[in-house]
Design an enzyme around this catalytic site. Structure first.
Site, short mmCIF file in Angstrom:
data_model
loop_
_atom_site.label_atom_id
_atom_site.label_comp_id
_atom_site.label_asym_id
_atom_site.label_seq_id
_atom_site.Cartn_x
_atom_site.Cartn_y
_atom_site.Cartn_z
CG ASN A 1 -6.46 -1.22 1.43
OD1 ASN A 1 -5.81 -0.76 0.50
ND2 ASN A 1 -5.91 -1.68 2.54
CB CYS B 1 -0.94 0.00 1.19
SG CYS B 1 -1.94 -1.47 1.27
CG HIS C 1 -3.25 3.22 2.17
ND1 HIS C 1 -3.79 2.88 0.96
CD2 HIS C 1 -3.27 2.09 2.93
CE1 HIS C 1 -4.13 1.60 0.98
NE2 HIS C 1 -3.82 1.10 2.16
C1 LIG Z 1 -9.51 -5.64 10.08
C2 LIG Z 1 -10.12 -4.69 11.08
C3 LIG Z 1 -11.17 -3.83 10.42
C4 LIG Z 1 -10.81 -5.53 12.16
O1 LIG Z 1 -11.39 -4.66 13.11
P1 LIG Z 1 -11.20 -5.00 14.66
O2 LIG Z 1 -11.98 -3.98 15.40
O3 LIG Z 1 -9.72 -5.07 14.92
O4 LIG Z 1 -11.90 -6.37 14.76
P2 LIG Z 1 -11.28 -7.75 15.31
O5 LIG Z 1 -10.28 -8.31 14.35
O6 LIG Z 1 -10.86 -7.53 16.73
O7 LIG Z 1 -12.57 -8.64 15.28
C5 LIG Z 1 -13.66 -8.38 16.15
C6 LIG Z 1 -14.70 -9.43 15.91
O8 LIG Z 1 -15.31 -9.22 14.63
C7 LIG Z 1 -15.27 -10.42 13.88
N1 LIG Z 1 -15.16 -10.07 12.46
C8 LIG Z 1 -14.04 -9.97 11.70
N2 LIG Z 1 -14.38 -9.64 10.47
C9 LIG Z 1 -15.72 -9.51 10.44
C10 LIG Z 1 -16.66 -9.19 9.45
N3 LIG Z 1 -16.29 -8.89 8.19
N4 LIG Z 1 -17.94 -9.15 9.76
C11 LIG Z 1 -18.37 -9.43 10.99
N5 LIG Z 1 -17.55 -9.75 11.98
C12 LIG Z 1 -16.24 -9.80 11.71
C13 LIG Z 1 -14.09 -11.17 14.41
O9 LIG Z 1 -14.21 -12.54 14.14
C14 LIG Z 1 -14.16 -10.85 15.87
O10 LIG Z 1 -15.13 -11.69 16.47
P3 LIG Z 1 -14.89 -12.31 17.92
O11 LIG Z 1 -14.78 -11.11 18.83
O12 LIG Z 1 -16.10 -13.13 18.12
O13 LIG Z 1 -13.62 -13.07 17.83
C15 LIG Z 1 -9.06 -3.80 11.75
O14 LIG Z 1 -8.24 -4.55 12.60
C16 LIG Z 1 -8.19 -3.12 10.75
O15 LIG Z 1 -8.65 -2.37 9.91
N6 LIG Z 1 -6.86 -3.34 10.83
C17 LIG Z 1 -5.95 -2.79 9.87
C18 LIG Z 1 -6.01 -3.61 8.62
C19 LIG Z 1 -5.48 -2.89 7.44
O16 LIG Z 1 -5.71 -1.72 7.30
N7 LIG Z 1 -4.79 -3.61 6.58
C20 LIG Z 1 -4.26 -3.07 5.40
C21 LIG Z 1 -3.06 -2.28 5.72
S1 LIG Z 1 -2.58 -1.41 4.32
#
Ligand SMILES: CC(C)(COP(=O)(O)OP(=O)(O)OC[C@H]1O[C@@H](n2cnc3c(N)ncnc32)[C@H](O)[C@@H]1OP(=O)(O)O)[C@@H](O)C(=O)NCCC(=O)NCCS
Length: 330
Positions: free
Chosen positions: A287, A112, A257
């Site tokens: 993204n 990215c 980004h």
């Molecule tokens: C991926 C992201 C949105 C997840 O959000 P989060 O608040 O960290 O959520 P978590 O990973 O803690 O998951 C929370 C819960 O939601 C669930 N979950 C994950 N994806 C889900 C979805 N699409 N829909 C519903 N529930 C979902 C998980 O299983 C978890 O459930 P649990 O509590 O029962 O285990 C976030 O971590 C993020 O954006 N991180 C950066 C990723 C990124 O930008 N990557 C590219 C970099 S360039």
């Protein structure tokens, strides 16, 4: 001598995949995706369309704005993690399709952060060699080809798209007219497994097992990335502002980004830049990795929201890990 941006372009494939569509594919909800990420929809390229096809559309738009022809381009740099093939470079496919027959071609892999890495290299090449006048710098991705559509934690995040920037070396301008005021890039390979594609390279060549084990899809550790993303982008932005003496109140637009609305919000807050000066279009594209910053820049440009002399602060973060910030004077 000064390097100037004389054209921008972008392209997103026609097909749109909404959060409601995803609700039918995996166990998720529009509410979860919107509140956790800010994404409402993403564009998805059709089967048979390659990353270079998306790149070509963006490149043509940028060349039109720059009023240059393909034969004037001296080099093509494509930032991508979803190249058409392992080799040759996607830049070579773009060259063939637009008939930029005088161009040197290469790809940049910085996920990215790819467009920022690519711009830094392109500016250095233009500054170093008088023989180069026009650079076509592209960020393009068909992420839908490496997304695991059974993995709800990643498939809701990514989309396809492309963007392009044309840089010109202008020997008639004073150095003070240069568009690149300051830049800061970084990388931390120790975190390479927080966001990566396990198989298909020399470390784990494709086999029946790698396919069965779904090792040809994006693997991501979201929460850890989130924190590192905020720290990486804020640190890089602060360095560029400190180096240049440009303060946050002097910045007309921050173009981050587009990975997650909450990451963007946290970065803006820590830089004390009000949200009305932070460009956001994540709701429409998701993204798009290396394409994202250039799509924003093109939308800003074409909507007349940037004027000559404005300070634009680009910042990105991605797999590698890689990150960076680039302060432009328009
Ligand atoms: C991926 C992201 C949105 C997840 O959000 P989060 O608040 O960290 O959520 P978590 O990973 O803690 O998951 C929370 C819960 O939601 C669930 N979950 C994950 N994806 C889900 C979805 N699409 N829909 C519903 N529930 C979902 C998980 O299983 C978890 O459930 P649990 O509590 O029962 O285990 C976030 O971590 C993020 O954006 N991180 C950066 C990723 C990124 O930008 N990557 C590219 C970099 S360039």
């Amino acid at each position: 001598m000064a390097i100037r941006i004389i054209g921008t372009g972008s392209y997103a494939p026609e097909k749109i995949l909404t959060n409601a569509d995803l609700e039918k594919m995996v166990e998720t909800s529009d509410e979860w995706i919107t509140t956790r990420t800010g994404i409402k929809q993403r564009h998805i390229a059709a089967d048979g369309v390659a990353t270079s096809d998306l790149a070509v559309q963006a490149a043509r738009n940028a060349m039109e704005m720059a009023k240059i022809t393909p034969d004037q381009i001296n080099f093509i740099s494509v930032a991508t993690v979803t190249g058409d093939k392992a080799f040759p470079s996607t830049a070579c496919f773009v060259q063939k399709k637009i008939e930029a027959n005088n161009a040197v071609c290469y790809d940049v892999v910085a996920a990215c952060s790819g467009l920022l890495y690519s711009l830094e290299i392109a500016v250095a090449m233009l500054r170093s060699y008088k023989k180069y006048k026009y650079a076509l710098v592209i960020g393009a991705e068909k992420l839908s080809s490496i997304v695991d559509w059974q993995d709800r934690s990643t498939c809701v995040l990514f989309g396809d798209g492309a963007s392009a920037v044309i840089l010109e070396r202008d020997d008639s301008l004073p150095d003070s007219e240069d568009c690149l005021v300051a830049s800061e890039l970084g990388a931390a390979g120790i975190y390479s497994e927080l966001l990566y594609l396990p198989a298909g390279g020399s470390a784990m060549p494709a086999s029946h097992e790698t396919v069965e084990q779904r090792q040809h899809y994006i693997k991501m550790t979201g929460q850890e990335l989130f924190k590192l993303a905020v720290n990486g982008m804020v640190g890089a932005c602060r360095t560029t502002m400190k180096e240049s003496g440009v303060k946050s109140e002097d910045v007309t637009w921050v173009v981050p980004h587009q990975a997650n609305m909450r990451i963007i919000g946290a970065v803006a807050q820590r830089l004390t830049i009000p949200e009305e000066r932070v460009f956001v279009n994540i709701d429409k594209y998701g993204n798009t990795s290396a394409a994202s910053i250039g799509i924003c820049l093109d939308e800003l440009c074409r909507s007349g929201k940037i004027k000559r002399g404005d300070y634009i602060l680009l910042t990105a973060f991605g797999g590698g890990l890689t990150w960076g910030a680039m302060l432009l004077r328009w």
